[in-house]
Design a protein around this motif. Structure first.
Motif, PDB file in Angstrom:
ATOM      1  N   VAL A   5       0.870  -1.175   0.000  1.00  0.00           N
ATOM      2  CA  VAL A   5       0.000   0.000   0.000  1.00  0.00           C
ATOM      3  C   VAL A   5       0.908   1.227   0.000  1.00  0.00           C
ATOM      4  CG1 VAL A   5      -1.725   1.314   1.285  1.00  0.00           C
ATOM      5  CG2 VAL A   5      -1.878  -1.172   1.211  1.00  0.00           C
ATOM      6  N   ASP A  35       1.377  -6.381  -6.191  1.00  0.00           N
ATOM      7  CA  ASP A  35       0.038  -5.816  -6.245  1.00  0.00           C
ATOM      8  C   ASP A  35       0.124  -4.472  -5.531  1.00  0.00           C
ATOM      9  OD1 ASP A  35      -1.279  -7.809  -7.584  1.00  0.00           O
ATOM     10  OD2 ASP A  35      -1.739  -8.937  -5.752  1.00  0.00           O
ATOM     11  N   VAL A  37      -1.897  -0.982  -4.023  1.00  0.00           N
ATOM     12  CA  VAL A  37      -3.060  -0.175  -3.661  1.00  0.00           C
ATOM     13  C   VAL A  37      -2.520   1.183  -3.242  1.00  0.00           C
ATOM     14  CG1 VAL A  37      -4.948   0.105  -2.001  1.00  0.00           C
ATOM     15  CG2 VAL A  37      -4.451  -2.154  -2.962  1.00  0.00           C
ATOM     16  N   ALA A 100     -14.425   2.169  -0.797  1.00  0.00           N
ATOM     17  CA  ALA A 100     -13.332   1.287  -0.376  1.00  0.00           C
ATOM     18  C   ALA A 100     -13.666   0.567   0.919  1.00  0.00           C
ATOM     19  CB  ALA A 100     -12.041   2.102  -0.207  1.00  0.00           C
ATOM     20  N   ILE A 121     -11.848  -3.242  -3.369  1.00  0.00           N
ATOM     21  CA  ILE A 121     -10.420  -3.026  -3.597  1.00  0.00           C
ATOM     22  C   ILE A 121      -9.754  -4.369  -3.900  1.00  0.00           C
ATOM     23  CG2 ILE A 121      -8.276  -2.126  -2.568  1.00  0.00           C
ATOM     24  CD1 ILE A 121     -10.538  -0.052  -2.950  1.00  0.00           C
ATOM     25  N   GLN A 122     -10.103  -5.380  -3.086  1.00  0.00           N
ATOM     26  CA  GLN A 122      -9.548  -6.718  -3.283  1.00  0.00           C
ATOM     27  C   GLN A 122      -9.899  -7.233  -4.683  1.00  0.00           C
ATOM     28  OE1 GLN A 122      -7.674  -8.444  -0.621  1.00  0.00           O
ATOM     29  NE2 GLN A 122      -7.029  -9.312  -2.594  1.00  0.00           N
ATOM     30  N   VAL A 125      -7.799  -5.538  -7.306  1.00  0.00           N
ATOM     31  CA  VAL A 125      -6.431  -6.068  -7.271  1.00  0.00           C
ATOM     32  C   VAL A 125      -6.386  -7.474  -7.864  1.00  0.00           C
ATOM     33  CG1 VAL A 125      -4.649  -6.892  -5.673  1.00  0.00           C
ATOM     34  CG2 VAL A 125      -5.649  -4.622  -5.347  1.00  0.00           C
ATOM     35  N   ALA A 131      -5.539  -0.207  -7.519  1.00  0.00           N
ATOM     36  CA  ALA A 131      -6.663   0.499  -6.884  1.00  0.00           C
ATOM     37  C   ALA A 131      -6.156   1.813  -6.291  1.00  0.00           C
ATOM     38  CB  ALA A 131      -7.283  -0.372  -5.802  1.00  0.00           C
ATOM     39  N   VAL A 133      -7.293   4.900  -3.868  1.00  0.00           N
ATOM     40  CA  VAL A 133      -8.322   5.196  -2.868  1.00  0.00           C
ATOM     41  C   VAL A 133      -8.156   6.624  -2.349  1.00  0.00           C
ATOM     42  CG1 VAL A 133      -9.272   4.499  -0.623  1.00  0.00           C
ATOM     43  CG2 VAL A 133      -8.366   2.764  -2.187  1.00  0.00           C
TER      44      VAL A 133
END
Ligand code: ASP
Ligand code: MG
Length: 423
Positions: A5, A35, A37, A100, A121-122, A125, A131, A133
């Motif tokens: 993140v 991945d 976010v 989110a 969000i999941q 991804v 994603a 946010v």
């Protein structure tokens, strides 16, 4: 696949160029096999500008509408960042806090996160998208209204999402290369702290260091999320905030991690308080009822001749008038003589987990402040912090004196402030 993140602060997304630069950074992380976010703040100083705008319309904007207004700032950046990523050939989808799954209390302007249900969000991804946010916002569980988490709250959004998504790390990007041993604007020789523990970072955030939102650090500690605080303007490593800083890596832990300061507090002295059972309780309940957070408290022994004493405490200067009003209401009941108010003060705090097991830290600090010709008005301590209140004009001098006394000065300038207006 590992999940990261990333949170970008206002100065990292201040204009179109900055947004394109950040998009490249995000894509680079994705290309490296992660991945990703992303949580974004509002562009530049736009939150302040929206606040100014509201104030021009009405002196006391209602909380619900103010939150609706302020959350628009983050919606602008999330959509622009998503577009910039799209133009680099990667799929990005933006989501508001509510989309989110950031569920909060109903306290407008200072809502607390109750739960995060990041299903969408999941899903994004899992489908290979990045994603994006909107930080600093959520939706109230009870009222279903849009809420904000308090100034600087995007950090907390990022950590809460990192916890809910079981992320491997959370990177907090701003315009400085991490957490420094003091504010580099006051102490140009401040050093970057490579690693700091959650508890030290909590004390720093509570003592006025603005680099991380206090609740973000509390959250990170509770869920054991490692934080990497760094600059989006450079590739340099920043500061890792982790559960425990071991003495490995060939380095002994410094006794002191840093010096923080806070200019936002004021001091109230309740003069001539009768020395009787229950009086302090009455004073502080009247403040609690007005939802005022008191910081330091000092009470003297009463003078034998009068059986009266003074009680001084500090509080956010923004709550000063409310506190005076609350206290005046109980003056007759309590029987104190008068109130004194001083907002020309500041707090300087020395923080370090090493001070637990190291004697003489307090005297070294007080000696250094005395040698700088600065008078100490109040003192408070925790296991790993010593704070003093000094007059406002003496803050910079006290920070520099403490920094030097604990040998924190670096011989080269390490701190570069890359962006931001410092507003
Ligand atoms: N935009 C909000 C603020 O300026 C939230 C944040 O930046 O974290 O306070
Ligand atoms: Mg901001």
């Amino acid at each position: 696949m590992a999940l990261i993140v990333q949170k970008y602060g206002g100065s990292s997304v201040a204009d179109a160029e900055a947004i394109k630069r950040v998009a490249q950074r995000i894509v680079a992380q994705k290309k490296a096999g992660y991945d990703v976010v992303v949580v974004v703040s509002a562009m530049g100083d736009s939150t302040d500008e929206l606040l100014d705008l509201a104030e021009q319309v009405t002196p006391l904007p209602p909380g619900r509408e103010l939150d609706m207004l302020l959350t628009s700032g983050e919606r602008i950046s999330m959509a622009l960042v998503a577009m910039a990523i799209g133009s680099l050939g990667y799929e990005a989808r933006s989501f508001t806090g509510s989309q989110a799954g950031v569920i909060t209390t109903a306290a407008h302007g200072n809502a607390k996160i109750i739960d995060v249900t990041p299903g969408r969000i999941q899903e994004a991804v899992d489908e290979g998208a990045i994603a994006i946010v909107a930080g600093f916002q959520g939706v109230s569980e009870d009222s279903k209204d849009i809420t904000t988490l308090g100034r600087g709250g995007s950090d907390t959004t990022a950590v809460a999402l990192a916890a809910a998504l079981n992320a491997d790390a959370c990177e907090i990007y701003s315009d400085v290369d991490g957490v420094f041993t003091a504010d580099p604007r006051i102490v140009p020789s401040a050093r970057r702290i490579p690693k700091v523990s959650y508890e030290e970072m909590l004390e720093m955030a509570a003592s006025g260091s603005k680099i991380l939102h206090l609740r973000c650090v509390e959250y990170a500690r509770r869920y054991g999320i490692p934080l990497h605080v760094r600059s989006s303007f450079s590739q340099k490593p920043g500061t890792w905030v982790v559960s425990e800083v071991e003495e490995s890596e060939g380095m002994e832990q410094p006794i002191i991690s840093g010096v923080a300061h806070d200019r936002s507090e004021a001091k109230i002295t309740v003069v001539g308080v009768p020395d009787q059972v229950g009086v302090a309780a009455k004073i502080f309940s009247s403040l609690a009822e007005s939802e005022i957070n008191v910081d330091m408290i000092v009470q003297n022994v009463s003078a034998a001749s009068t059986a009266r004493t003074d009680i001084s405490f500090t509080l956010p200067a923004a709550d000063g008038q409310n506190a005076l009003t609350a206290l005046k209401k109980v003056q007759d009941d309590i029987g104190f003589e008068s109130l004194r108010y001083d907002d020309q003060i500041g707090k300087v705090s020395l923080i370090g987990a090493g001070m637990r097991s190291y004697p003489g830290v307090t005297s070294r600090l007080f000696d250094a402040i005395a040698a700088a010709g600065i008078n100490i008005e109040m003192i408070s301590t925790s296991e790993i912090r010593i704070s003093v209140v000094v007059e406002q004009d003496a803050i910079d001098g006290a920070v520099a004196a403490a920094h030097t006394a604990f040998e924190l000065d670096s011989d080269q300038v390490e701190a570069v402030v890359y962006g931001g207006t410092g507003r």
